[in-house]
Design a protein around this motif. Structure first.
Motif, PDB file in Angstrom:
ATOM      1  N   GLY A 295     -18.323 102.264  78.124  1.00 22.72           N
ATOM      2  CA  GLY A 295     -17.428 102.223  76.980  1.00 22.72           C
ATOM      3  C   GLY A 295     -17.056 103.607  76.473  1.00 22.72           C
ATOM      4  O   GLY A 295     -16.143 104.262  77.011  1.00 22.72           O
ATOM      5  N   PRO A 296     -17.728 104.096  75.444  1.00 19.74           N
ATOM      6  CA  PRO A 296     -17.349 105.399  74.850  1.00 19.74           C
ATOM      7  C   PRO A 296     -17.399 106.557  75.828  1.00 19.74           C
ATOM      8  O   PRO A 296     -16.512 107.424  75.787  1.00 19.74           O
ATOM      9  CB  PRO A 296     -18.390 105.569  73.733  1.00 19.74           C
ATOM     10  CG  PRO A 296     -18.804 104.182  73.377  1.00 19.74           C
ATOM     11  CD  PRO A 296     -18.773 103.417  74.646  1.00 19.74           C
ATOM     12  N   SER A 320     -11.101 102.520  70.065  1.00 18.81           N
ATOM     13  CA  SER A 320     -11.105 101.050  69.995  1.00 18.81           C
ATOM     14  C   SER A 320     -11.126 100.445  71.392  1.00 18.81           C
ATOM     15  O   SER A 320     -11.842  99.462  71.658  1.00 18.81           O
ATOM     16  CB  SER A 320      -9.876 100.564  69.224  1.00 18.81           C
ATOM     17  OG  SER A 320      -9.861 101.076  67.906  1.00 18.81           O
ATOM     18  N   SER A 322     -12.345 101.802  74.097  1.00 22.00           N
ATOM     19  CA  SER A 322     -13.657 102.026  74.713  1.00 22.00           C
ATOM     20  C   SER A 322     -14.698 101.027  74.204  1.00 22.00           C
ATOM     21  O   SER A 322     -15.572 100.589  74.963  1.00 22.00           O
ATOM     22  CB  SER A 322     -14.120 103.457  74.444  1.00 22.00           C
ATOM     23  OG  SER A 322     -14.357 103.665  73.063  1.00 22.00           O
ATOM     24  N   ILE A 323     -14.599 100.642  72.943  1.00 18.63           N
ATOM     25  CA  ILE A 323     -15.534  99.659  72.387  1.00 18.63           C
ATOM     26  C   ILE A 323     -15.346  98.302  73.050  1.00 18.63           C
ATOM     27  O   ILE A 323     -16.318  97.633  73.451  1.00 18.63           O
ATOM     28  CB  ILE A 323     -15.362  99.558  70.861  1.00 18.63           C
ATOM     29  CG1 ILE A 323     -15.817 100.855  70.195  1.00 18.63           C
ATOM     30  CG2 ILE A 323     -16.125  98.367  70.300  1.00 18.63           C
ATOM     31  CD1 ILE A 323     -15.549 100.911  68.707  1.00 18.63           C
ATOM     32  N   SER A 362     -13.332  91.594  67.140  1.00 12.39           N
ATOM     33  CA  SER A 362     -13.156  93.047  67.134  1.00 12.39           C
ATOM     34  C   SER A 362     -11.737  93.426  67.527  1.00 12.39           C
ATOM     35  O   SER A 362     -11.175  94.396  66.993  1.00 12.39           O
ATOM     36  CB  SER A 362     -14.156  93.703  68.099  1.00 12.39           C
ATOM     37  OG  SER A 362     -15.481  93.408  67.728  1.00 12.39           O
TER      38      SER A 362
END
Length: 443
Positions: A295-296, A320, A322-323, A362
């Motif tokens: 992710g990040p 966002s 990457s999350i 999310s």
């Protein structure tokens, strides 16, 4: 005291025959700890002899029983009521006036079980356990008749390589949204390098699971297929070296130091996840490490590597993205080891449901407050049926180890379709903004 088995001497031993199967329940097991079957001829002759002696003694004791009852009825009672609650024991005659038989029927409370009875009971239990285990082994072998080609396909884990494609595709789309530029050559290099890193993760995971014994009976383990732990480990290390060289080359060409640091952090997460002396996956930390790595760390690094002339800013859109990519990737890992979760299968199915709900929640929240384009929300919203499919499949099959094996592939489908829809939404947002459509629709 020698048994009849010692008296026979060097007789030839053979498996049970049809006659042996008939006599075995009548005679019972041998009163020895190491039980061996004699050949059918020796076994039959000795069985007839012993049964003859036993019947003769029983008839003699029955006909001289002192209560005056008819002898044949007593013989019948002997066979009907012979069990562990009673036994025949020798009683000497103490008086010439009172005649007693050499064998009398005594209650269980009078005498403790003889050594012969204990040995027979123990031998019966051993054979019961042996035949039960043999039956279970045969049934397991019949169930596990997976073709060789299927085993090799599972070992390759080609669908899992989507975790190398989706972060790169989403990051490149985010960079295109920011700059309107896309480098196809760098994309190919990054994709090949990422695939090599995933190969290292898969191969080294098989090696270290083999060391711990977790993959001892796993047929799709590369170590079990190749029969060489060293060869598998060497291939894993070479994949890591080549993959990191490709990532380093792309970082040098882009002139971005932050990207190589982020990618090194992602690889470090993969190492401490499965490699000694850390092996944090055994501590229940696999999903957080997977989220951070793909992710990040990886998504943001790929975003930075798509720049050409200047360093791209890290915006709320790429964070966002990457999350969301980290959430779908972690869901694949969780369902890959669903049968090993410490929470139990029922709680594990609830975790999958919560994870899918959090994913789409999310998406909506980040779209409203994180700067995600409306096109991403619309296109990703179209993948909700696949998310519901994942929830339903896990809820219905969480107790079936055979069917729950396919749960990770349902999660791979969700990960791929959701990531593709997200990347398409980013590209579509750039195209719509460039054409001025939104400006004509919204004053």
């Amino acid at each position: 005291m020698p048994t009849w088995l010692h008296i026979i001497g060097p007789a030839r031993f053979a498996p049970l025959s049809g006659v042996d199967n008939v006599l075995f329940p009548l005679w019972g097991e041998f009163p020895t700890s190491n039980f061996l079957y004699p050949s059918p001829a020796v076994y039959l002759a000795s069985s007839i002899a012993v049964h003859g002696i036993m019947v003769g003694l029983a008839m003699a004791a029955t006909f001289c029983y002192p209560n005056g009852a008819f002898g044949l009825n007593k013989l019948n009672d002997h066979f009907l009521y012979r069990d562990n609650s009673t036994r025949f024991c020798p009683v000497p005659s103490l008086s010439g006036n009172i005649r007693r038989p050499w064998f009398c029927k005594c209650p269980k409370t009078c005498h403790q079980p003889s050594i012969m009875q204990l040995a027979v009971k123990q031998q019966r239990q051993q054979w019961k356990t042996f035949f039960q285990s043999t039956s279970d082994t045969i049934i397991e072998e019949e169930k596990d008749d997976t073709p060789r080609a299927t085993i090799i396909w599972r070992a390759i884990k080609l669908p899992i390589y989507s975790v190398a494609l989706i972060p790169l595709a989403v990051a490149s789309a985010a960079a295109y949204l920011q700059t309107g530029l896309f480098s196809s050559g760098r994309f190919v290099v990054l994709l090949a390098s990422s695939a090599l890193i995933i190969t290292w993760l898969n191969l080294s995971n098989d090696v270290y699971d083999f060391d711990t014994g977790a993959d001892k009976n796993k047929k799709e383990s590369v170590v079990n297929i190749l029969g060489s732990r060293t060869g598998t480990l060497v291939a894993a290390v070479l994949s890591l070296i080549l993959g990191f060289m490709g990532l380093s080359w792309a970082s040098l060409e882009a002139g971005n130091v932050r990207s190589i640091l982020l990618l090194a952090s992602a690889i470090t997460c993969g190492y401490i996840y499965q490699c000694p002396p850390f092996r944090l996956s055994y501590q229940g930390l696999g999903e957080p490490l997977c989220f951070a790595a793909f992710g990040p760390f990886a998504t943001t690094a790929f975003y930075l590597l798509q720049s050409r002339t200047c360093e791209l800013p890290i915006t709320g859109t790429v964070l966002s993205a990457s999350i969301l990519v980290g959430l779908t990737t972690s869901l694949i890992l969780f369902c890959s080891h669903f049968h090993q979760v410490r929470l139990g299968t029922r709680a594990g199915s609830d975790v999958v449901k919560i994870a899918v709900v959090v994913l789409y929640s999310s998406l909506l929240v980040l779209g409203l407050f994180g700067g995600l384009p409306i096109t991403c929300i619309i296109l990703c919203g179209l993948t909700v049926p696949i998310g519901r499919l994942v929830i339903r499949y896990v809820a219905e099959n969480h107790q079936d180890n055979t069917k729950i094996f396919m749960a990770k592939y349902y999660c791979v489908r969700l990960h791929t379709v959701f990531g593709a829809a997200f990347a398409a939404g980013l590209v579509a947002a750039r195209m719509v903004a460039g054409s001025g459509i939104l400006k004509r629709i919204l004053p």
